[in-house]
Design a protein around this motif. Structure first.
Motif, PDB file in Angstrom:
ATOM      1  N   ASN A 159       0.938  -1.189  -0.084  1.00  0.00           N
ATOM      2  CA  ASN A 159      -0.069  -0.230   0.024  1.00  0.00           C
ATOM      3  C   ASN A 159       0.713   1.213  -0.035  1.00  0.00           C
ATOM      4  O   ASN A 159       0.623   1.885  -0.807  1.00  0.00           O
ATOM      5  CB  ASN A 159      -0.876  -0.147   1.235  1.00  0.00           C
ATOM      6  CG  ASN A 159      -1.831   1.052   1.147  1.00  0.00           C
ATOM      7  OD1 ASN A 159      -2.529   1.210   0.080  1.00  0.00           O
ATOM      8  ND2 ASN A 159      -2.078   1.730   2.203  1.00  0.00           N
ATOM      9  N   ILE A 216       2.410   1.721  -3.409  1.00  0.00           N
ATOM     10  CA  ILE A 216       1.296   2.073  -4.680  1.00  0.00           C
ATOM     11  C   ILE A 216       1.146   3.643  -4.141  1.00  0.00           C
ATOM     12  O   ILE A 216       1.081   4.613  -4.972  1.00  0.00           O
ATOM     13  CB  ILE A 216       0.058   1.459  -4.375  1.00  0.00           C
ATOM     14  CG1 ILE A 216       0.380   0.042  -4.915  1.00  0.00           C
ATOM     15  CG2 ILE A 216      -0.929   2.234  -5.460  1.00  0.00           C
ATOM     16  CD1 ILE A 216      -0.815  -0.734  -4.724  1.00  0.00           C
ATOM     17  N   THR A 270       1.624   6.920  -6.259  1.00  0.00           N
ATOM     18  CA  THR A 270       0.490   8.176  -7.074  1.00  0.00           C
ATOM     19  C   THR A 270       0.839   9.441  -6.381  1.00  0.00           C
ATOM     20  O   THR A 270       0.626  10.517  -7.058  1.00  0.00           O
ATOM     21  CB  THR A 270      -0.678   7.793  -6.204  1.00  0.00           C
ATOM     22  OG1 THR A 270      -0.456   8.012  -4.579  1.00  0.00           O
ATOM     23  CG2 THR A 270      -1.276   6.644  -6.271  1.00  0.00           C
ATOM     24  N   TYR A 301      -6.761   7.038  -4.960  1.00  0.00           N
ATOM     25  CA  TYR A 301      -6.248   5.829  -4.193  1.00  0.00           C
ATOM     26  C   TYR A 301      -5.885   6.270  -2.727  1.00  0.00           C
ATOM     27  O   TYR A 301      -6.652   5.264  -1.801  1.00  0.00           O
ATOM     28  CB  TYR A 301      -4.843   5.644  -4.653  1.00  0.00           C
ATOM     29  CG  TYR A 301      -4.267   4.401  -4.051  1.00  0.00           C
ATOM     30  CD1 TYR A 301      -4.708   3.222  -4.542  1.00  0.00           C
ATOM     31  CD2 TYR A 301      -3.392   4.377  -3.049  1.00  0.00           C
ATOM     32  CE1 TYR A 301      -4.159   1.775  -4.026  1.00  0.00           C
ATOM     33  CE2 TYR A 301      -2.870   3.222  -2.504  1.00  0.00           C
ATOM     34  CZ  TYR A 301      -3.245   2.030  -3.271  1.00  0.00           C
ATOM     35  OH  TYR A 301      -3.074   0.867  -2.481  1.00  0.00           O
ATOM     36  N   ASN A 302      -5.420   7.204  -2.154  1.00  0.00           N
ATOM     37  CA  ASN A 302      -5.344   7.149  -0.746  1.00  0.00           C
ATOM     38  C   ASN A 302      -6.393   7.539   0.006  1.00  0.00           C
ATOM     39  O   ASN A 302      -6.502   7.337   1.110  1.00  0.00           O
ATOM     40  CB  ASN A 302      -4.080   8.243  -0.664  1.00  0.00           C
ATOM     41  CG  ASN A 302      -2.925   7.902  -1.286  1.00  0.00           C
ATOM     42  OD1 ASN A 302      -2.238   7.035  -0.626  1.00  0.00           O
ATOM     43  ND2 ASN A 302      -2.511   8.568  -2.144  1.00  0.00           N
ATOM     44  N   ILE A 344      -9.410   4.020  -2.568  1.00  0.00           N
ATOM     45  CA  ILE A 344      -9.108   2.683  -2.974  1.00  0.00           C
ATOM     46  C   ILE A 344      -8.353   1.984  -1.514  1.00  0.00           C
ATOM     47  O   ILE A 344      -8.635   0.838  -1.206  1.00  0.00           O
ATOM     48  CB  ILE A 344      -8.202   2.433  -3.931  1.00  0.00           C
ATOM     49  CG1 ILE A 344      -9.206   2.877  -5.229  1.00  0.00           C
ATOM     50  CG2 ILE A 344      -7.715   0.927  -4.369  1.00  0.00           C
ATOM     51  CD1 ILE A 344      -8.543   2.887  -6.583  1.00  0.00           C
ATOM     52  N   SER A 345      -7.474   2.751  -0.906  1.00  0.00           N
ATOM     53  CA  SER A 345      -6.657   2.124  -0.200  1.00  0.00           C
ATOM     54  C   SER A 345      -7.304   1.860   1.169  1.00  0.00           C
ATOM     55  O   SER A 345      -7.083   0.942   1.921  1.00  0.00           O
ATOM     56  CB  SER A 345      -5.728   3.283   0.274  1.00  0.00           C
ATOM     57  OG  SER A 345      -5.361   3.401   1.551  1.00  0.00           O
TER      58      SER A 345
END
Lengths: 90, 664
Positions: B149, B152, B156, B177-178, B181-182
């Motif tokens: 994580n 990634i 980003t 993402y942060n 999704i994360s």
């Protein structure tokens, strides 16, 4: 002499309550103590008493002398025979 | 108010990526404004978490977070670049990785710490180790997650450079993402672990000793007891156990008797009756002996005999249970508590006086004894099915043949193994054998090689000779685990000769030292006296707290003022390599005291002396001992029986050996 030795063997067996041993199992020249017949110091005392009773002999108060006499059936027989001779002489 | 602020700040922290995204991309606020906001957030964090007065230990986590934010905000303010604001999420992942990862080295691991906080019953329980191992795996999984994580998240941050997209899109990718999704991934991991944990928990058979179990402790269909061999599939389940104990309780409650003698060869009926007796707070006297003579002395007025044997005027256990009406659901689920400290259990000992003598015991000490075994060998135990060759009316048989399998939820065999040949049938499953050294000995004499699958052996009630240990390994495929102990002290040490040689390792809950007489002194859960229990076992203490046994001091006799250890003579005779078993005793006639030896020749000995007169054997062993002992203490009388007389526990009693020497 042979008869005497046989007598001694019988005394050894009966007085010490030896198991599994017949007179013919005891070799005349075999040591009585330690290896061989495997008697110990307590047995020596007991045997001394029995022999005294049977043959009317005395053992010396000298330890090393006694050791010699108790070495084997041969030694015992010789000693007993000798003592008897002395007794008759006297 | 303070609490509300704290919650608000936590929400801001969690939604941080989303807030940054909204301010930066949607509201198009200048970076400088944003960085000032972050600095303000850092200040608020610092103030809110450090405001508690009088607390010396400042919580370092919010402090570190606020410093992190402050640094990011300041850097952004002066460089005018958003990258430092975005680095927050990989930094969080990195610090979590360090935090979680470090607990793998500084035990206990973080997940286990959480688990023990959430469930206080874990600490000190028998499955603590198992839970810790599981939590360790979970911690490792989380560490891997933080690495992935975090990586990634770092990607980003530099999305515009790496993927060649516009800074605005890069901001979108970053916050998507942060901020989304994360968190979703994290949630999935949480959920997955939760499901796995439920499965692991169900599979894990927990430890419930007699004083702790409830109706819900085990699944109704869990097997408690089996008949014959495991694959025969003739089972008694937990449900049967609850039903039969309910029936027995009802029967006991219908009577005025307070004190019972229990003799029950069948382990199932034994367990049911024993449990019901304790639940009804009755006194229980366990006896292996049910001869008429014994019972006439042991059965005091007001006492009754519960048994599965055919005895006049006794209460027949199978009959009671088969004839009782089916209990109600309520009766089945009621499990009256057993208080380990107030249980009244008595074990009859074969006293030398011949009068039956019973020794009081409590479940508390029994279970403390089991606890060490469980803490050490739970996996070995639960992977197998119990078979016992030892009567459950004696302490070793009770502890290892009934109490231990019951507590660990491990099925046990209904019938005791009485003949070594019975082992030959047990090739279908992994079995755990409870046996005395004497039984092992008889077995290795009869059976050449058993085809058992990875068995495990607990043995107690006498030392296993090195020769027997090797033989046992040849026949069973494993060295026996020997437990050293006695009725007075219970188990105090163990060894497995392939690993430990002759060295004994004390149990964790036993304290041992050497008394002035050279004999072991022991404090164990059984021994409350701070001076310790003085054994008659002579020992040599080793530097690491382990010890060697040097024979029993009560085996020392004096012959013409010469002290001689019978055990030592026995050990020397065993060293001749021609002897398989030996017992030396002191006898006396009207003239003197002397030693007598009963020897059982081994194969080599038998061959060497085949057809020889007994006198030859006498002299051979006499002359052999001449190397070690004075003539006075060398046995005067010899016996060469096929087998030495032993009792059911495998003990050799002087009286029976002495009988061999009686002149016919």
């Amino acid at each position: 002499m042979e008869e005497l030795k046989n007598e001694i063997k019988k005394v050894i067996i009966s007085s010490l309550e030896l198991e599994d041993v017949k007179p013919e199992d005891i070799v005349d020249s075999e040591p009585l103590f330690g290896e061989g017949l495997g008697l110990d110091s307590i047995d020596a005392l007991e045997l001394g008493v029995a022999l005294k009773r049977k043959f009317g002999i005395k053992f010396s108060s000298e330890n090393s002398e006694n050791r010699k006499h108790f070495a084997s059936v041969n030694a015992l027989a010789e000693y007993i025979a000798a003592s008897k001779e002395n007794q008759t002489k006297e | 108010m303070k609490k509300a602020l704290k919650i608000f700040l936590n929400i801001v922290l969690i939604l941080y990526p989303v807030i940054v995204f909204i301010m930066l991309v949607m509201l198009k606020l200048p970076v400088k404004v944003l960085s000032l906001c972050v600095i303000a957030l850092a200040a608020a964090l610092f103030l809110s978490f450090s405001a508690k007065k009088g607390e010396k230990n400042l919580d370092w986590k919010p402090l570190a977070t606020s410093i992190l934010f402050l640094a990011a905000g300041l850097l952004c303010f002066f460089t005018n670049r958003t990258i430092f604001l975005k680095l927050y999420s990989p930094a969080i992942n990195l610090s979590l990785l360090i935090f979680f990862g470090s607990t793998l080295f500084y035990q206990p691991n973080i997940i286990f710490r959480f688990a023990t906080l959430a469930d206080r019953s874990i600490k000190g329980s028998f499955h603590e180790k198992k839970v810790e191992n599981y939590c360790r795996k979970v911690t490792v999984v989380w560490c891997i997650f933080f690495i992935l994580n975090g990586s990634i998240a770092a990607l980003t941050v530099f999305a515009d450079k790496i993927f060649g997209i516009t800074p605005e899109n890069a901001d979108k990718v970053w916050s998507l993402y942060n901020g989304g999704i994360s968190y979703i991934l994290m949630g999935i991991l949480f959920a997955a672990e939760f499901i796995v944990r439920k499965f692991v928990d169900k599979k894990m058979v927990k430890v419930f000793p007699l004083t702790k179990f409830k109706a819900s402790s085990r699944a109704k269909e869990a097997v408690v007891c089996y008949d014959g061999k495991w694959s025969d599939g003739v089972f008694k389940t937990w449900d049967d156990f609850l039903r039969d104990t309910a029936k027995m309780r009802k029967f006991l409650e219908s009577r005025d008797t307070d004190s019972y003698i229990l003799h029950c060869a069948d382990f199932w009926y034994f367990g049911v009756t024993f449990t019901a007796l304790l639940q009804c707070r009755k006194a229980v006297h366990l006896t292996q002996n049910i001869s008429e003579k014994f019972l006439s002395e042991a059965l005091l007025p007001g006492m009754e005999l519960l048994t599965d044997a055919e005895v006049v005027n006794s209460l027949n256990i199978p009959e009671i249970i088969e004839k009782s009406a089916d209990p109600t659901a309520d009766e089945i689920d009621t499990t009256p508590e057993i208080n380990g400290e107030t249980t009244r259990i008595f074990l009859f000992t074969s006293g030398s006086t011949g009068k039956p003598k019973s020794v009081p015991q409590r479940m508390k000490e029994f279970e403390e004894d089991n606890a060490f075994i469980i803490s050490k060998w739970l996996d070995k135990i639960q992977a197998r099915k119990f078979v016992s060759t030892v009567s459950q009316h004696h302490i070793f048989g009770f502890l290892f043949g009934f109490s231990l399998p019951f507590a660990t939820g491990t099925p046990f065999r209904r019938k005791r193994i009485e003949f070594p040949e019975e082992f030959e049938e047990l090739t279908d499953e992994k079995y755990l054998i409870v046996a005395t050294p004497a039984f092992l000995k008889r077995t290795v004499e009869i059976v050449e090689k058993l085809d058992m699958r990875d068995p495990w052996i607990f043995t107690s009630g006498g030392a296993v000779s090195p020769e027997l240990a090797v033989k046992t390994n040849e026949v069973f495929g494993i060295y026996p685990l020997e437990v050293y102990g006695s009725t007075e002290t219970s188990g105090i040490a163990y060894r497995m000769q392939d690993k430990d040689g002759l060295t004994w390792t004390p149990f964790d809950n036993a304290k041992i030292w050497l008394g002035d007489d050279g004999c072991l002194r022991i404090i164990s859960p059984y021994i409350k006296d701070p001076a310790g229990f003085a054994t008659a076992d002579m020992a040599e203490m080793l530097e690491n707290g382990k010890f060697l046994l040097k024979g029993r001091s009560d085996s020392i006799v004096k012959i013409e003022e010469k002290r001689i250890s019978l055990t030592e003579v026995e050990n020397r005779l065993l060293e001749s390599g021609l002897v398989e078993d030996v017992k030396v005793i002191a006898l006396s006639n009207d003239i003197r005291q002397y030693l007598a030896a009963a020897l059982v020749l081994n194969q080599k000995g038998k061959e060497q002396f085949a057809g020889k007169e007994k006198l030859v054997l006498n002299r051979y062993f006499h002359d052999f001992l001449m190397h070690y002992f004075e003539n006075t203490v060398i046995p005067k009388k010899w016996r060469f029986p096929e087998k030495l007389p032993t009792d059911i526990q495998g003990k050799k009693h002087k009286e029976e050996i002495a009988a061999l020497f009686e002149v016919k």
